[in-house]
Design a protein around this motif. Structure first.
Motif, PDB file in Angstrom:
ATOM      1  N   ILE B  37       0.847  -1.207   0.000  1.00  0.00           N
ATOM      2  CA  ILE B  37       0.000   0.000   0.000  1.00  0.00           C
ATOM      3  C   ILE B  37       0.880   1.254   0.000  1.00  0.00           C
ATOM      4  CG2 ILE B  37      -1.735   1.329   1.310  1.00  0.00           C
ATOM      5  CD1 ILE B  37      -3.049  -1.194   0.828  1.00  0.00           C
ATOM      6  N   THR B  38       1.903   1.238   0.849  1.00  0.00           N
ATOM      7  CA  THR B  38       2.681   2.461   1.069  1.00  0.00           C
ATOM      8  C   THR B  38       3.865   2.598   0.116  1.00  0.00           C
ATOM      9  OG1 THR B  38       3.976   1.330   2.771  1.00  0.00           O
ATOM     10  CG2 THR B  38       2.065   2.576   3.511  1.00  0.00           C
ATOM     11  N   PRO B  40       4.235   1.963  -3.218  1.00  0.00           N
ATOM     12  CA  PRO B  40       4.046   2.641  -4.506  1.00  0.00           C
ATOM     13  C   PRO B  40       4.116   4.166  -4.381  1.00  0.00           C
ATOM     14  CG  PRO B  40       2.484   0.845  -4.301  1.00  0.00           C
ATOM     15  CD  PRO B  40       3.156   0.986  -2.957  1.00  0.00           C
ATOM     16  N   VAL B  41       3.548   4.711  -3.319  1.00  0.00           N
ATOM     17  CA  VAL B  41       3.595   6.165  -3.106  1.00  0.00           C
ATOM     18  C   VAL B  41       5.052   6.590  -2.853  1.00  0.00           C
ATOM     19  CG1 VAL B  41       2.751   8.089  -1.690  1.00  0.00           C
ATOM     20  CG2 VAL B  41       1.248   6.141  -2.146  1.00  0.00           C
ATOM     21  N   PHE B  67      -2.790  -6.413   0.385  1.00  0.00           N
ATOM     22  CA  PHE B  67      -3.868  -6.811  -0.539  1.00  0.00           C
ATOM     23  C   PHE B  67      -3.414  -7.936  -1.465  1.00  0.00           C
ATOM     24  CE2 PHE B  67      -5.983  -2.291  -0.448  1.00  0.00           C
ATOM     25  CZ  PHE B  67      -6.447  -2.544   0.837  1.00  0.00           C
ATOM     26  N   LYS B  71      -5.930  -8.660  -4.704  1.00  0.00           N
ATOM     27  CA  LYS B  71      -7.387  -8.787  -4.545  1.00  0.00           C
ATOM     28  C   LYS B  71      -8.147  -8.202  -5.734  1.00  0.00           C
ATOM     29  CE  LYS B  71      -8.643  -4.599  -2.013  1.00  0.00           C
ATOM     30  NZ  LYS B  71      -9.997  -4.050  -1.911  1.00  0.00           N
ATOM     31  N   ASP B  72      -7.493  -7.324  -6.478  1.00  0.00           N
ATOM     32  CA  ASP B  72      -8.150  -6.778  -7.667  1.00  0.00           C
ATOM     33  C   ASP B  72      -7.087  -6.194  -8.603  1.00  0.00           C
ATOM     34  OD1 ASP B  72      -7.389  -4.391  -6.450  1.00  0.00           O
ATOM     35  OD2 ASP B  72      -9.405  -3.958  -5.689  1.00  0.00           O
ATOM     36  N   LYS B  74      -6.336  -3.113  -9.493  1.00  0.00           N
ATOM     37  CA  LYS B  74      -5.560  -1.976  -8.988  1.00  0.00           C
ATOM     38  C   LYS B  74      -4.479  -2.437  -8.008  1.00  0.00           C
ATOM     39  CE  LYS B  74      -8.923   1.781  -9.343  1.00  0.00           C
ATOM     40  NZ  LYS B  74      -9.802   2.636  -8.531  1.00  0.00           N
ATOM     41  N   SER B  75      -4.810  -3.402  -7.135  1.00  0.00           N
ATOM     42  CA  SER B  75      -3.817  -3.930  -6.197  1.00  0.00           C
ATOM     43  C   SER B  75      -2.695  -4.632  -6.961  1.00  0.00           C
ATOM     44  CB  SER B  75      -4.460  -4.924  -5.231  1.00  0.00           C
ATOM     45  OG  SER B  75      -5.557  -4.344  -4.605  1.00  0.00           O
ATOM     46  N   HIS B  78      -0.315  -2.085  -8.172  1.00  0.00           N
ATOM     47  CA  HIS B  78       0.554  -1.613  -7.089  1.00  0.00           C
ATOM     48  C   HIS B  78       1.704  -2.583  -6.844  1.00  0.00           C
ATOM     49  CE1 HIS B  78      -2.146   1.487  -4.792  1.00  0.00           C
ATOM     50  NE2 HIS B  78      -1.573   1.979  -5.859  1.00  0.00           N
ATOM     51  N   LEU B 365      -7.850  -4.450   7.931  1.00  0.00           N
ATOM     52  CA  LEU B 365      -8.109  -3.069   7.497  1.00  0.00           C
ATOM     53  C   LEU B 365      -9.241  -3.016   6.479  1.00  0.00           C
ATOM     54  CD1 LEU B 365      -5.319  -1.794   5.081  1.00  0.00           C
ATOM     55  CD2 LEU B 365      -5.709  -4.181   5.571  1.00  0.00           C
ATOM     56  N   GLY B 366     -10.068  -4.046   6.469  1.00  0.00           N
ATOM     57  CA  GLY B 366     -11.203  -4.019   5.548  1.00  0.00           C
ATOM     58  C   GLY B 366     -10.787  -4.128   4.104  1.00  0.00           C
TER      59      GLY B 366
END
Lengths: 163, 422
Positions: B37-38, B40-41, B67, B71-72, B74-75, B78, B365-366
């Motif tokens: 999550i973090t 790529p930024v 993810f 999971k999809d 976009k993930s 990343h 984290l949903g």
């Protein structure tokens, strides 16, 4: 440098999960993140927010996850400054690092209400509630951080140091 | 005026003999961490910098765990971005599907974090490695980028709160109950900007996995870091997992603390955090009405280690998950998964009617692998119960130990193991 805008007011412990829910973290595009900003705490925020508007909250704003997506979403939504009694430490760093002005001021956090027109002077830390005609002295950034802010973020600051 | 344990580590990494609370320093880093999550930024930020590559390809860890398996789409994009970066910069410690685990369980297991280290990670639970006597703290992606590029980070030297641990915990009380109790006592901003320094003779009664759980949730009290002294147990753990040299720091006898608290492990009870803050804690005797649950999650960087799975298995062995409850067990790393298999724990979980997932942060984290619908309740060994944390904005998360989560999965309502005659 000054910020001017209408206030959105929130309470204690606004966490990064409500600022930008993790279900949207499969994107890192600030513009896309901004369309979901504050969604789980205030569905109307995205519809109402105008460029320059200001968020005022109480204690521990930005607690929880380290996601930089949270200040990125707030900034991309057009918010010019966040005022709070205190900030969670990772959010504090992240906001400075991406160039989102934030300011700690317990008195302003208590005295300012939703919808007030507020001006923030970043150089002096003075916060003026133009609706109520009140002023508050916020904490100006220490010199070290001012350098990062003046460079418009940590990356530019590092680049300027290496020249 | 002496220095705290945290201050000593920071001073050593800043090349200073002495630091004091409030001082701004620049410290050398032993490890810089990021996840799917973090990172790529951070990679995007690092691309803007006038540097060619990372400061040390052995001192950057990139763990794909939130993810993934993707999971999809976009993930997947990343992860692809991070994978390509890791390849381009020859990052030694890049962990993808098949090798990955939940970052804060994985890095100590791989021996990448040892006592005396200074570590930053673009994940708030990076404070976990304080269990080993390291200074470690969560940061954002830009700090991670700067850390990867320069091997340094700026810090404001924190003051500290001293937590004196005494006594021995009763059978079903674990590290999770200790940290939930503490957060309940001092609040979600009770340690804001500060170190939580754990000391005392009771620490010897806490396993390494207990200590990881406690340090892991220091951030939930707002702390910059949580840190434990190095004892025989820590040394044995590091010798088993790492070949890196370590350095055990001790606070000075005249170190100054903002506040001091004592926690007597022998008086602690199973503790549950009610929605929507980790500080909203209750013990079973304070819960007056049945709290019926729809889901139980046993896993995460907080409680997905082998001790946690063993504890849950003791409760689920020979019992069944209540009909209508989904019980999701997530070993935190491949090694823990394998160990759980060899010890027969996975068989116990599956026979009880639980599902066992590949390592992932997913539901905590949903993200995926256990999202809640409106009105649903989950008892979870994870670390946050904020509004919408695990799914719908009208769902609820109750934080608890693996023992309570497993017992609750059996009864279908929040329960302690004692209710099952254990």
């Amino acid at each position: 440098m000054k910020a001017n805008g209408t206030v959105f007011k929130y309470g204690d412990n606004v966490d990064t999960d409500v600022i930008i829910p993790a279900r949207y973290l499969n994107s890192s595009d600030p513009k896309e993140l901004a369309t979901h900003c504050m969604e789980d705490i205030d569905k109307d925020f995205v519809k109402k927010v105008q460029k320059g508007d200001i968020i005022v909250a109480e204690k521990n704003f930005g607690c929880g996850s380290s996601r930089e997506h949270a200040p990125l979403a707030i900034k991309a939504a057009g918010v010019s400054c966040v005022i709070a009694e205190t900030f969670a430490r990772i959010f504090y760093r992240n906001a400075i690092n991406i160039g989102l002005p934030i300011i700690e001021c317990p008195e302003a956090s208590k005295g300012i209400e939703a919808g007030d027109e507020v001006e923030v002077d970043f150089d002096t830390g003075v916060i003026t509630d133009k609706t109520k005609g009140t002023t508050f002295q916020g904490q100006a950034f220490p010199e070290f951080m001012q350098k990062i802010i003046k460079a418009e973020g940590l990356v530019n600051y590092i680049n300027s140091q290496q020249k | 005026m002496g220095m705290t344990m945290t201050q000593k580590i920071l001073a050593a990494h800043a090349g200073l003999d002495k630091v004091e609370a409030g001082q701004l320093i620049e410290a050398d880093l032993d490890l810089v961490l990021g996840n799917d999550i973090t990172s790529p930024v951070a990679i995007h930020e690092m691309d803007k910098m006038t540097v060619d590559t990372v400061f040390d390809k052995d001192k950057v860890a990139l763990v794909m765990d939130h993810f993934i398996p993707n999971k999809d789409i976009k993930s997947a994009e990343h992860c692809k971005c991070v994978r390509e970066f890791a390849c381009r910069h020859e990052i030694t410690n890049y962990f993808d599907v098949g090798e990955m685990g939940i970052e804060h369980a994985l890095l100590p297991e791989k021996g990448l974090t040892v006592a005396g280290d200074a570590i930053i990670g673009a994940d708030s639970h990076t404070c976990t490695y304080g269990a080993l006597g390291a200074f470690s703290t969560g940061v954002g992606s830009t700090d991670m980028a700067a850390g990867m590029a320069t091997g340094k980070a700026w810090f404001k030297v924190p003051s500290a709160i001293k937590i004196n641990i005494v006594g021995k915990p009763s059978k079903w009380v674990s590290g999770k109950d200790v940290i939930l109790h503490l957060i309940g006592m001092i609040g979600v901003d009770g340690a804001l900007y500060k170190s939580l320094e754990f000391v005392g003779e009771g620490i010897k009664n806490l396993s390494m996995d207990d200590r990881f759980t406690i340090a892991n949730m220091a951030i939930e009290a707002g702390a910059k870091n949580g840190i434990f002294p190095v004892d025989e147990l820590t040394e044995a753990y590091m010798k088993e997992h790492s070949s890196r040299p370590y350095k055990a720091y001790e606070a000075d006898a005249d170190a100054v603390y903002d506040e001091e608290y004592t926690i007597d492990l022998s008086t602690l009870k199973s503790t549950i955090s009610f929605p929507h803050l980790p500080s909203n804690t209750r013990t079973m005797d304070q819960i007056t009405e049945d709290v019926v649950i729809d889901q139980a999650v046993i896993g995460s960087c907080t409680n997905g280690r082998i001790d946690d799975l063993r504890c849950a298995a003791k409760i689920l062995e020979g019992r069944k998950v209540k009909k209508g409850v989904r019980c999701i067990v997530i070993p935190a790393t491949q090694k823990i998964y394998l160990q759980a298999m060899e010890e027969g724990l996975l068989k116990i979980f599956i026979e009880a009617g639980a599902v066992v997932s590949t390592p992932t942060c997913g539901p905590c984290l949903g993200g995926y692998m256990g999202i809640l619908a409106a009105g649903e309740r989950c008892i979870s060994t994870t670390n946050r119960n904020f509004v919408g944390r695990m799914g719908h904005v009208d769902s609820e998360v109750y934080l608890a130990s693996p023992a309570v989560a497993a017992a609750s999965a059996v009864t279908g309502k929040i329960s302690v193991p004692e209710e099952l005659g254990l």
